[in-house]
Motif scaffolding. Structure first.
Motif, PDB file in Angstrom:
ATOM      1  N   PHE C   8       1.202  -1.081  -0.003  1.00 35.58           N
ATOM      2  CA  PHE C   8      -0.265  -0.051  -0.172  1.00 35.58           C
ATOM      3  C   PHE C   8       0.987   1.225   0.405  1.00 35.58           C
ATOM      4  N   ALA C   9       1.891   1.189  -0.322  1.00 38.39           N
ATOM      5  CA  ALA C   9       3.108   2.240  -0.778  1.00 38.39           C
ATOM      6  C   ALA C   9       2.555   3.226  -1.491  1.00 38.39           C
ATOM      7  N   SER C  10       2.166   2.778  -2.684  1.00 40.23           N
ATOM      8  CA  SER C  10       1.719   3.583  -3.626  1.00 40.23           C
ATOM      9  C   SER C  10       1.272   2.890  -4.639  1.00 40.23           C
ATOM     10  N   ASP C  11       0.586   3.439  -5.420  1.00 45.42           N
ATOM     11  CA  ASP C  11      -0.630   2.761  -6.396  1.00 45.42           C
ATOM     12  C   ASP C  11      -0.102   2.972  -8.026  1.00 45.42           C
ATOM     13  N   ASN C  12       1.132   3.204  -7.116  1.00 46.59           N
ATOM     14  CA  ASN C  12       2.378   2.798  -8.224  1.00 46.59           C
ATOM     15  C   ASN C  12       2.776   1.558  -8.564  1.00 46.59           C
ATOM     16  N   TYR C  13       2.458   0.637  -7.358  1.00 52.82           N
ATOM     17  CA  TYR C  13       3.305  -0.535  -7.209  1.00 52.82           C
ATOM     18  C   TYR C  13       2.567  -2.084  -8.278  1.00 52.82           C
ATOM     19  N   SER C  14       1.549  -1.217  -8.770  1.00 52.87           N
ATOM     20  CA  SER C  14       0.646  -2.343  -9.236  1.00 52.87           C
ATOM     21  C   SER C  14       1.209  -2.575 -10.996  1.00 52.87           C
ATOM     22  N   GLY C  15       0.652  -3.243 -11.260  1.00 50.49           N
ATOM     23  CA  GLY C  15       1.542  -3.500 -13.260  1.00 50.49           C
ATOM     24  C   GLY C  15       0.022  -3.358 -13.872  1.00 50.49           C
ATOM     25  N   ILE C  16       0.448  -3.474 -14.622  1.00 47.17           N
ATOM     26  CA  ILE C  16      -0.843  -3.186 -15.914  1.00 47.17           C
ATOM     27  C   ILE C  16      -2.356  -4.369 -15.967  1.00 47.17           C
ATOM     28  N   GLY C 308       6.283  -6.343   7.548  1.00 50.36           N
ATOM     29  CA  GLY C 308       6.669  -6.440   6.011  1.00 50.36           C
ATOM     30  C   GLY C 308       5.645  -5.267   5.136  1.00 50.36           C
ATOM     31  N   TRP C 309       5.592  -4.633   5.963  1.00 45.90           N
ATOM     32  CA  TRP C 309       3.961  -3.573   5.136  1.00 45.90           C
ATOM     33  C   TRP C 309       4.896  -2.598   4.895  1.00 45.90           C
ATOM     34  N   ARG C 310       4.597  -1.890   3.169  1.00 49.94           N
ATOM     35  CA  ARG C 310       4.719  -1.124   2.900  1.00 49.94           C
ATOM     36  C   ARG C 310       4.097   0.032   3.001  1.00 49.94           C
ATOM     37  N   PHE C 311       4.152   1.233   3.022  1.00 54.18           N
ATOM     38  CA  PHE C 311       3.741   2.342   3.164  1.00 54.18           C
ATOM     39  C   PHE C 311       4.324   3.301   3.863  1.00 54.18           C
ATOM     40  N   TYR C 312       4.148   4.396   2.886  1.00 56.96           N
ATOM     41  CA  TYR C 312       5.069   6.061   3.635  1.00 56.96           C
ATOM     42  C   TYR C 312       4.447   6.016   5.042  1.00 56.96           C
ATOM     43  N   THR C 313       5.092   7.503   5.703  1.00 58.60           N
ATOM     44  CA  THR C 313       5.286   7.720   6.555  1.00 58.60           C
ATOM     45  C   THR C 313       5.400   8.628   6.765  1.00 58.60           C
ATOM     46  N   PHE C 314       5.700   9.756   7.684  1.00 62.85           N
ATOM     47  CA  PHE C 314       5.166  11.159   7.725  1.00 62.85           C
ATOM     48  C   PHE C 314       6.460  11.172   9.400  1.00 62.85           C
ATOM     49  N   ILE C 315       7.389  11.589   8.963  1.00 64.86           N
ATOM     50  CA  ILE C 315       8.557  10.693  10.021  1.00 64.86           C
ATOM     51  C   ILE C 315       8.177  11.702  11.316  1.00 64.86           C
ATOM     52  N   GLY C 316       8.421  10.903  12.277  1.00 64.73           N
ATOM     53  CA  GLY C 316       8.025  11.178  13.485  1.00 64.73           C
ATOM     54  C   GLY C 316       6.800  13.129  13.862  1.00 64.73           C
ATOM     55  N   LYS C 317       6.072  11.623  13.016  1.00 63.35           N
ATOM     56  CA  LYS C 317       4.664  12.438  12.946  1.00 63.35           C
ATOM     57  C   LYS C 317       3.932  11.410  13.126  1.00 63.35           C
ATOM     58  N   GLY C 318       3.583  10.369  13.216  1.00 65.54           N
ATOM     59  CA  GLY C 318       2.549   9.344  13.122  1.00 65.54           C
ATOM     60  C   GLY C 318       2.118   8.366  12.223  1.00 65.54           C
ATOM     61  N   GLY C 319       2.420   9.512  11.323  1.00 65.90           N
ATOM     62  CA  GLY C 319       1.119   9.373   9.722  1.00 65.90           C
ATOM     63  C   GLY C 319       1.851   8.442   9.018  1.00 65.90           C
ATOM     64  N   ALA C 320       0.855   7.735   8.315  1.00 68.65           N
ATOM     65  CA  ALA C 320       0.578   6.570   7.376  1.00 68.65           C
ATOM     66  C   ALA C 320      -0.572   6.985   6.472  1.00 68.65           C
ATOM     67  N   ARG C 321       0.647   6.748   5.246  1.00 76.57           N
ATOM     68  CA  ARG C 321      -0.303   6.281   3.960  1.00 76.57           C
ATOM     69  C   ARG C 321      -0.460   5.176   3.585  1.00 76.57           C
ATOM     70  N   PHE C 322      -1.844   4.981   3.058  1.00 73.26           N
ATOM     71  CA  PHE C 322      -2.193   4.208   2.635  1.00 73.26           C
ATOM     72  C   PHE C 322      -2.665   3.942   1.473  1.00 73.26           C
ATOM     73  N   MET C 323      -2.306   3.576  -0.058  1.00 73.90           N
ATOM     74  CA  MET C 323      -2.721   4.050  -1.430  1.00 73.90           C
ATOM     75  C   MET C 323      -3.533   2.675  -1.612  1.00 73.90           C
ATOM     76  N   CYS C 324      -4.246   2.501  -2.412  1.00 72.42           N
ATOM     77  CA  CYS C 324      -4.850   1.206  -3.179  1.00 72.42           C
ATOM     78  C   CYS C 324      -4.890   0.948  -4.303  1.00 72.42           C
ATOM     79  N   SER C 325      -4.769   0.493  -5.466  1.00 68.44           N
ATOM     80  CA  SER C 325      -4.844   0.540  -6.697  1.00 68.44           C
ATOM     81  C   SER C 325      -5.754  -0.545  -7.269  1.00 68.44           C
ATOM     82  N   TRP C 326      -5.447  -0.122  -8.961  1.00 68.53           N
ATOM     83  CA  TRP C 326      -6.399  -0.428  -9.589  1.00 68.53           C
ATOM     84  C   TRP C 326      -6.542  -2.060  -9.064  1.00 68.53           C
ATOM     85  N   ASP C 327      -5.620  -3.331  -8.837  1.00 70.61           N
ATOM     86  CA  ASP C 327      -5.560  -4.546  -8.827  1.00 70.61           C
ATOM     87  C   ASP C 327      -5.831  -4.609  -7.332  1.00 70.61           C
ATOM     88  N   THR C 328      -6.268  -3.925  -5.987  1.00 74.40           N
ATOM     89  CA  THR C 328      -5.958  -4.348  -4.431  1.00 74.40           C
ATOM     90  C   THR C 328      -6.905  -5.293  -4.559  1.00 74.40           C
TER      91      THR C 328
END
Lengths: 346, 346, 346, 346
Positions: C8-16, C308-328
């Motif tokens: 869920f790191a980015s919606d560009n982790y998915s394929g075609i 093992g989960w990959r997602f973007y974090t906002f360091i020092g803030k406890g914030g986390a971004r989870f992106m869903c994709s066309w194939d999630t």
């Protein structure tokens, strides 16, 4: 400081003319608003509008490299191209400044006759390629007087501007020696520019007797949009602008600019005449403005240089360029001519 | 021309100081080689090397916008970033010139204390992002004296340069008012620059009494590689260079540069002192260089302006900036202070 | 190759996606003209015009960095500025690409509400400075959906475009996740763009299921002048263009683009719902498009990452971004939600 | 879609080869990290290092315009110049891309023999001007194979690189058809590049059977500093990078790249042989890579075009270029040859 003898290497070896100096002196009284919002700058702009008999937009830049490059970049985008002559200063002596200011516009070199572009040579280059893999021609730049001392007539300029309009090209004039062209032709500045279809003129002040500074005149107002921002961003907005504009007030008053140009042209004619009968010396181009291009022998060039003369040479070709300035003394011209005669006889 | 009264809007409202003028006059004798290959330019460069007690490389540009932008672009590539203060002139008043000259380097604004960067504020910005989606920090630029009239001590600069070396950052100093900083601190130019770890200094001439022109001094020779080409391409090579360099010879002789800076600083101190007891007037920043930043009332600002005074204001905040120059007269300072007293009493 | 688990790191982790793949496969038959003069490219452009119900001009670029930077540089000159939100991708994650493509245009950061610009925040920035020492505002760029997962309504866009027209600003939309905005609002693409006053849209294909490629749609034809040259010069003209355009044909057919966006949005809603009752978890922004921004504990973030989960974090803030994709896959969403519950309990 | 007949206009009319396609298909499984931090990209880079027998640095860009322009701009500054042949693609067909990416570097055109630069032609251009009014030569770019189908031998490259080192010039190779050169010479990639003194190679994937994508290989590590940032800023960093890198894994495995190049070269030889006895047909250049340049009659060109053949012509000269690709069928070559015979007889 030591040797201040007059030389013929370039018309920028000379200093500041009396009229420009006096105006700077007068401008150097008290405080003035900065960045061009001062009385001298307003007055200089008005003087240009009076001289050119039209309500053009007037800007000032520090030197010709910048003035021409800024003007060209306001006439095209980075993926456009600029048609110029093979001897054009923007092509041969600006270290890629037009490409830098425009972020990549390509200069396309066209054939010339006596250093002058023609409608045909422009058309040939403009129509050579019409695909997106080659930068789209958008501007023509003329140098008036040219780098080889020749001068475009109003008719020649008009013919070129008609071709430009037909092909969707803007027309720029590099007038580093515009005053010399006016002096030679006896034409009004208006006749040589907007009346003949020129969109933008860079009018050279440095070679006309100023310390620094060129004027950029937009006859086409649309093309001048936000040009003041362009100058500022490119490091060409003087804070103490009055010292760039006041000299123009001095030069434009009582046609001092024209007087100086006539004198320089006269010295060039004198030099050409004095060497005309020397065996082995040939004129490379007609002498119209303030430059004399002579075909000498290589040996003569070497000896002249050894005698302390400074001038530009075209290595391996025996060509030599002699430029006269607003302050060139006739005695010095005669001295040079005499030396040329001697070394050619040698 | 009409009103030439001294104003406090900017130290660039003043004209050319006598020492610079005299040198220009002397330089305006006879012919000289163009493009910096003249005796005045060689001498000015030597004078800088003597003043800074080191074999630095010296270049001349027309104004501060260009000098700083050229220097910064020689310290980084387009995909790098430059750390500066939020009040830095390059960030707030150059119309994107650093971005233009560098083809896209981003300025990253760091926190300041009294307008001054600190090792911590630099470190915070430099380490905030370390991925390729954000321009890599490569340069720190300090303004000495700062835009709010404060001055970095040699110790503060050294602490910053140590942080820079640690983080792989080059250190640039915008010295538009470098002379005022020297005058305030009583330090040698060397102490404030290369001895404290500065790589490149842009030494301002215009505000110090010249018509145009800034000097760029590279203490780090590697960073100066082909810088002359960079100046030329960017339209910053004067053909009649002697008129940019001779004024420096005049200014550097007998420490005229320092004398003028001391005078301007003194006038600022005088103004600060004269208004110090006016109710409602507060100093916004310590007065160290030649600027006085006062918190006034909005009404007072309006009235002062109506009385013909020119100065910069911070809209909606009641802040006013008064700059003193090399030629500021004490009588005029007292006149201003008296008017401030009146309008605040208003 | 090893771990291909959905993240869920980015919606560009998915394929075609299948539709894009099938179109590429069909396009990969025999020879086709290069540089966009092929049948697939013509068809894709027509499909866009049909979808947007208008005769817009359509171009293709390789990625979003380039598409947005090229579009912005066609809307302003180097001495102009672009108003954007503080979270805008062009400001925070393009390594200075807009500045590079435009040769120095400055991005001016405006306040936002839930990641969205407002007429007031635009006006504030646009009117803050009006002098030539600061780049003149000329463009507003919106991100639709925004970088924090919120979506502009047609009314909000229209209000902004009215402000833009009033202030002389062009309006650009970064539509990296335009399909997700359409899916959320149930609006037609026309309603969200030209009918609301948008001049140019960059429609993201990559995050919608393509390998590479974004479409640039000019609703304002004047602004598209010579844009094909701009793309070519900037290295964004594909020779085998059919492989950028055919996937669009696949995606636009039978509204596959919308189906994929709806699915991604649905997964985001599901995730938000599944974690809504977890103590200590809070939504940072409303979930409208395909991203979920959660306030977690720092410890929870560390443990999730260790699992093992990959997602973007906002360091020092406890914030986390989870992106869903066309194939999630929903199962994977539930797996993530369960893990969040566990680690927050931990 | 309609006519997919094989043509000879360009080797980019062909599609994706089976090996590249299979690798893309395999790469299109599940999720992968974005921006090149994926397994395929790491593997492709390692495969290049194995193929070139050296620890080079490997980057991927979308197309040749960008790959070459980015590489050149990393080898020089804006005030430097790049020496190239008069037929170099960067000079004739990139719409000013090298000038744009480098912010103004000038291309200097040197004489060639059979499309190839020589030490002498490089030296002549490099030493022509040595003053700051002309951009300082800093790079030489070779095209291997050249735009006229000829190929540099390792000895020729080595001789050039020796000249480059002597003159302080970096050496870049545009390898849009590098595989065809390797196939013709039977040399290892190492022999044709770093072992012969090449600093940077742009290895073309598109013409070798990929959809998009070129590899940039730095053999000189210093020159690659922060090149990843350069790619990102210039819009050349793919988010779903695996689709640019996986095809390379496919192509490099079992020397598929070489097999395809050999086939294309073979077809070119076949065409040349089939037309060799046709009266009036002449080879314009030796056939070494995958292109055949024929001198035909103007009438023949017109008739061939009318019959549906696509190829590049040199207007007014009767010259025609026929390019063969990885998928060119011998039957189609024979069909073309037969038609040429007919129309020349006509």
């Amino acid at each position: 400081m030591t040797d201040k003898s007059q030389q013929f290497a370039s018309d920028n070896y000379s200093g500041i003319c009396p009229e420009a100096w006096a105006a700077m002196e007068e401008a150097n009284q008290g405080h003035q608003r900065a960045y061009g919002d001062d009385e001298w700058t307003h007055r200089a702009a008005d003087d240009f509008r009076a001289l050119f008999e039209t309500d053009c937009e007037v800007f000032f830049a520090f030197n010709g490299t910048a003035a021409n490059s800024l003007a060209l970049s306001s006439l095209c985008q980075s993926y456009h191209s600029v048609i110029c002559s093979e001897t054009a200063h923007v092509e041969t002596d600006e270290c890629g400044a037009p490409e830098f200011f425009s972020n990549g516009s390509k200069l396309l070199v066209a054939r010339t006759e006596n250093g002058k572009l023609t409608p045909d040579s422009i058309r040939e280059i403009a129509l050579k390629r019409q695909d997106i893999h080659y930068p789209k021609p958008r501007v023509v730049t003329l140098t008036q007087a040219t780098e080889v001392g020749s001068v475009y007539t109003p008719e020649e300029i008009r013919a070129i501007s008609i071709t430009c309009k037909e092909l969707g090209l803007n027309l720029h004039m590099d007038g580093a020696r515009f005053s010399n062209a006016c002096a030679f032709l006896g034409c009004s500045p208006a006749d040589l520019t907007w009346k003949a279809g020129v969109d933008v003129l860079c009018f050279g002040g440095t070679k006309n007797g100023m310390a620094v500074g060129e004027a950029i005149l937009f006859f086409n107002h649309d093309l001048a949009e936000d040009f003041d921002y362009r100058c500022k961003q490119a490091g060409q907005l003087a804070s103490k602008m009055r010292f760039l504009s006041a000299p123009w007030v001095g030069l434009l008053q009582d046609d001092a600019w024209l007087k100086h140009a006539r004198h320089a042209n006269h010295c060039a004619q004198l030099l050409a005449q004095l060497v005309s009968d020397i065996p082995g010396v040939e004129l490379m181009f007609p002498v119209q403005a303030n430059g004399v291009f002579l075909q000498l022998s290589e040996a003569a060039i070497t000896t002249l240089t050894a005698r302390g003369w400074r001038f530009y040479t075209f290595i391996g070709k025996g060509g030599a360029r002699f430029m006269c300035s607003w302050d060139t003394e006739e005695a010095r011209v005669r001295e040079l001519a005499a030396d040329i005669r001697e070394v050619m006889a040698g």
